[in-house]
Design a protein around this motif. Structure first.
Motif, mmCIF file in Angstrom:
data_model
loop_
_atom_site.group_PDB
_atom_site.id
_atom_site.type_symbol
_atom_site.label_atom_id
_atom_site.label_comp_id
_atom_site.label_asym_id
_atom_site.label_seq_id
_atom_site.Cartn_x
_atom_site.Cartn_y
_atom_site.Cartn_z
ATOM 1 N N PHE A 128 0.799 -1.223 0.000
ATOM 2 C CA PHE A 128 0.000 0.000 0.000
ATOM 3 C C PHE A 128 0.836 1.280 0.000
ATOM 4 C CE2 PHE A 128 -2.548 -3.307 2.099
ATOM 5 C CZ PHE A 128 -3.666 -3.303 1.274
ATOM 6 N N GLY A 129 2.155 1.170 -0.022
ATOM 7 C CA GLY A 129 3.019 2.345 0.016
ATOM 8 C C GLY A 129 3.411 2.709 1.437
ATOM 9 N N SER A 130 4.411 3.541 1.582
ATOM 10 C CA SER A 130 4.951 3.851 2.907
ATOM 11 C C SER A 130 3.931 4.560 3.796
ATOM 12 C CB SER A 130 6.214 4.707 2.768
ATOM 13 O OG SER A 130 5.929 5.925 2.084
ATOM 14 N N ILE A 131 3.202 5.518 3.233
ATOM 15 C CA ILE A 131 2.184 6.216 4.031
ATOM 16 C C ILE A 131 0.905 5.382 4.102
ATOM 17 C CG2 ILE A 131 0.800 8.305 4.243
ATOM 18 C CD1 ILE A 131 3.007 9.853 2.884
ATOM 19 N N GLY A 132 0.584 4.689 3.025
ATOM 20 C CA GLY A 132 -0.576 3.789 3.044
ATOM 21 C C GLY A 132 -0.432 2.727 4.115
ATOM 22 N N GLY A 133 0.786 2.203 4.278
ATOM 23 C CA GLY A 133 1.038 1.219 5.332
ATOM 24 C C GLY A 133 0.838 1.802 6.718
ATOM 25 N N ARG A 134 1.199 3.076 6.879
ATOM 26 C CA ARG A 134 0.999 3.729 8.185
ATOM 27 C C ARG A 134 -0.473 3.851 8.527
ATOM 28 N NH1 ARG A 134 5.222 8.815 7.673
ATOM 29 N NH2 ARG A 134 7.133 7.572 7.390
ATOM 30 N N PHE A 135 -1.306 4.030 7.508
ATOM 31 C CA PHE A 135 -2.746 4.099 7.734
ATOM 32 C C PHE A 135 -3.246 2.813 8.396
ATOM 33 C CE2 PHE A 135 -6.867 2.782 5.819
ATOM 34 C CZ PHE A 135 -7.699 3.666 6.500
ATOM 35 N N HIS A 188 4.727 6.697 -1.822
ATOM 36 C CA HIS A 188 3.949 7.081 -0.645
ATOM 37 C C HIS A 188 2.649 6.282 -0.541
ATOM 38 C CE1 HIS A 188 6.726 10.117 0.455
ATOM 39 N NE2 HIS A 188 6.437 10.967 -0.525
ATOM 40 N N PHE A 189 1.922 6.197 -1.662
ATOM 41 C CA PHE A 189 0.656 5.468 -1.685
ATOM 42 C C PHE A 189 0.623 4.577 -2.919
ATOM 43 C CE2 PHE A 189 -0.411 9.457 0.497
ATOM 44 C CZ PHE A 189 -1.050 8.992 1.642
ATOM 45 N N ASP A 190 0.071 3.366 -2.763
ATOM 46 C CA ASP A 190 -0.303 2.563 -3.918
ATOM 47 C C ASP A 190 -1.816 2.701 -4.054
ATOM 48 O OD1 ASP A 190 -1.121 0.471 -5.667
ATOM 49 O OD2 ASP A 190 0.792 -0.541 -5.313
ATOM 50 N N TRP A 191 -2.226 3.696 -4.850
ATOM 51 C CA TRP A 191 -3.634 4.057 -4.908
ATOM 52 C C TRP A 191 -4.497 2.931 -5.467
ATOM 53 C CZ3 TRP A 191 -5.014 7.807 -1.952
ATOM 54 C CH2 TRP A 191 -4.144 8.882 -1.697
ATOM 55 N N LEU A 192 -3.977 2.167 -6.395
ATOM 56 C CA LEU A 192 -4.771 1.082 -6.971
ATOM 57 C C LEU A 192 -5.061 0.000 -5.931
ATOM 58 C CD1 LEU A 192 -3.195 0.668 -10.537
ATOM 59 C CD2 LEU A 192 -5.426 1.643 -9.933
ATOM 60 N N ASN A 193 -4.046 -0.405 -5.189
ATOM 61 C CA ASN A 193 -4.260 -1.415 -4.158
ATOM 62 C C ASN A 193 -5.158 -0.887 -3.034
ATOM 63 O OD1 ASN A 193 -2.836 -3.403 -5.430
ATOM 64 N ND2 ASN A 193 -0.997 -3.221 -4.174
ATOM 65 N N LEU A 194 -5.023 0.394 -2.712
ATOM 66 C CA LEU A 194 -5.900 0.988 -1.702
ATOM 67 C C LEU A 194 -7.351 0.995 -2.188
ATOM 68 C CD1 LEU A 194 -3.665 3.951 -0.492
ATOM 69 C CD2 LEU A 194 -4.526 2.087 0.955
ATOM 70 N N ALA A 195 -7.538 1.249 -3.486
ATOM 71 C CA ALA A 195 -8.894 1.233 -4.048
ATOM 72 C C ALA A 195 -9.484 -0.175 -4.000
ATOM 73 C CB ALA A 195 -8.870 1.752 -5.488
ATOM 74 N N VAL A 196 -8.646 -1.175 -4.318
ATOM 75 C CA VAL A 196 -9.107 -2.566 -4.254
ATOM 76 C C VAL A 196 -9.484 -2.930 -2.813
ATOM 77 C CG1 VAL A 196 -8.420 -4.981 -4.521
ATOM 78 C CG2 VAL A 196 -7.804 -3.313 -6.281
ATOM 79 N N TRP A 197 -8.650 -2.506 -1.863
ATOM 80 C CA TRP A 197 -8.964 -2.771 -0.447
ATOM 81 C C TRP A 197 -10.303 -2.137 -0.071
ATOM 82 C CZ3 TRP A 197 -9.697 1.119 3.210
ATOM 83 C CH2 TRP A 197 -10.019 0.653 4.493
ATOM 84 N N LEU A 198 -10.541 -0.905 -0.512
ATOM 85 C CA LEU A 198 -11.782 -0.217 -0.177
ATOM 86 C C LEU A 198 -12.989 -0.956 -0.758
ATOM 87 C CD1 LEU A 198 -12.993 2.243 1.230
ATOM 88 C CD2 LEU A 198 -12.741 3.518 -0.919
#
Length: 390
Positions: free
Chosen positions: A78-85, A342-352
């Motif tokens: 999910f990226g470095s900041i995405g992982g922090r989320f 910072h963010f993997d927006w595609l993987n974050l979208a799939v997670w959502l």
């Protein structure tokens, strides 16, 4: 909390996860299965734990191979900041779990030796902090003694509940949940450990064996606790374990079971909260964060009613089941690494989408529960998006 100088052996991992499985919260959750009847209840418990622990193994194996803590591994997907989320979400749920475990333990102890409930909350919270100060890799001999004692006492508890119980007490079938919902409730408990499994496999001496034994031991012991709770409700008509132990005259033994099982399980929650807090900010002292988690959990247990945790379990499942599905697909199939962005927006979208799908399925009834279809869809979607991106 510099615990990575020692490797985790298969035996020490087995002790850690035995302690995680012996839990008053799991026994209490097992009582919800009583209206299904003994045979169908056991089938739902075993099937749910097989599903949940298979995913638990996958999550732990990622950490064992990458040598990263649970929330550090999320950065690769999910990226470095995405992982922090996700690390922040994990800290919050672990604070909640710490409070729930202390609350359940204190309530059960209070039925054995009645005092003000907050007194037992403080006692259990103090013991958890002592465990944190000792540290997980320095608990070797303490864990051997504690787990041996817990094993013997839970065997005694089983004998008290099941010995000579040839006739089942009637249960109210109108209160029975569906079989699929029961499977999901059984899977929810191992799923709650997903976001911290790698914290205890990242330093494994033998990555595969340690992860496999960890998941298997937890699954067997957790199923055992569920069956104890269900058996208590069916054979004795009690919804709590403490009254059974009191009636059986276990006395001090009952007190030891409740307090020790609560401490050995809740310690893992607080300890992992400290590790996840470091992922959120490298400036955080992990041991101090773990102690603060124990303090917050103790305060919450003193102030709030935490009798019903089913909704909490489903929230955890909806957040972390699709998260680990994305991780499994990224790590084992796509072999991708997003830690450099910072963010993997595609993987974050799939997670959502996976999160929304899980919440949608809560109103549906599947014989295998909803975790499996949700994770299957999220996994396949992650692979497809990854292939298209390439």
């Amino acid at each position: 909390m510099k615990e990575n100088t020692k490797k985790t052996t298969v035996f020490s991992a087995a002790l850690i996860w035995f302690g995680a499985g012996v839990s008053i919260a799991e026994i209490l959750t097992g009582t919800y299965f009583a209206p299904l009847g003994f045979s169908r209840g056991i089938a739902a418990i075993l099937l749910g734990h097989i599903i949940g622990c298979a995913l638990l193994f996958g999550a732990g194996y990622i950490g064992a191979l990458s040598r990263k803590s649970a929330m550090e591994t999320t950065k690769s997907s999910f990226g470095s900041i995405g992982g922090r989320f996700f690390a922040l979400l994990n800290v919050l749920q672990l604070v909640g779990w710490t409070g729930i475990m202390i609350y359940d333990g204190a309530a059960s102890v209070n039925e054995i030796f009645a005092l003000e409930g907050w007194v037992w909350c403080l006692v259990i919270g103090a013991l958890i902090m002592l465990w944190i100060v000792i540290g997980i890799t320095n608990l070797g001999k303490v864990n051997v003694v504690a787990m041996s004692l817990l094993f013997l006492l839970t065997v005694v508890l089983c004998a008290v509940i099941f010995k000579g119980r040839a006739v089942l007490l009637p249960v109210d079938a109108s209160e029975a949940m569906s079989f699929g919902a029961a499977v999901e409730l059984a899977a929810a408990m191992p799923l709650s450990w997903l976001p911290l499994m790698s914290d205890y496999t990242k330093d494994a001496e033998k990555p595969f064996a340690t992860t496999l034994v960890s998941a298997a031991v937890y699954g067997l012991v957790s199923s055992w606790m569920y069956v104890i709770g269900m058996g208590a409700a069916i054979f004795t008509g009690e919804s709590g374990v403490a009254p059974i132990m009191v009636k059986a005259g276990l006395g001090i033994a009952a007190l030891v079971i409740v307090i020790l099982s609560t401490v050995t399980t809740t310690f893992l929650d607080a300890f992992s909260a400290g590790i996840s807090a470091v992922t959120v900010s490298a400036k955080v002292n992990a041991r101090l964060a773990a102690i603060i988690t124990a303090i917050l959990g103790t305060v919450g247990a003193c102030l709030f009613n935490m009798d019903d945790i089913t909704d909490f379990l489903y929230v955890i499942g909806s957040v972390f089941a699709p998260m680990i599905a994305v991780q499994l697909a990224s790590f084992f199939v796509l072999k991708s690494d997003s830690a450099g962005r910072h963010f993997d927006w595609l993987n974050l979208a799939v997670w959502l989408l996976g999160f929304a799908f899980y919440r949608f399925l809560l109103n549906k009834d599947f014989i295998l529960g909803i975790t499996l279809p949700c994770m299957a869809v999220t996994f396949v979607l992650t692979v497809l998006v990854g292939k298209i991106r390439r």
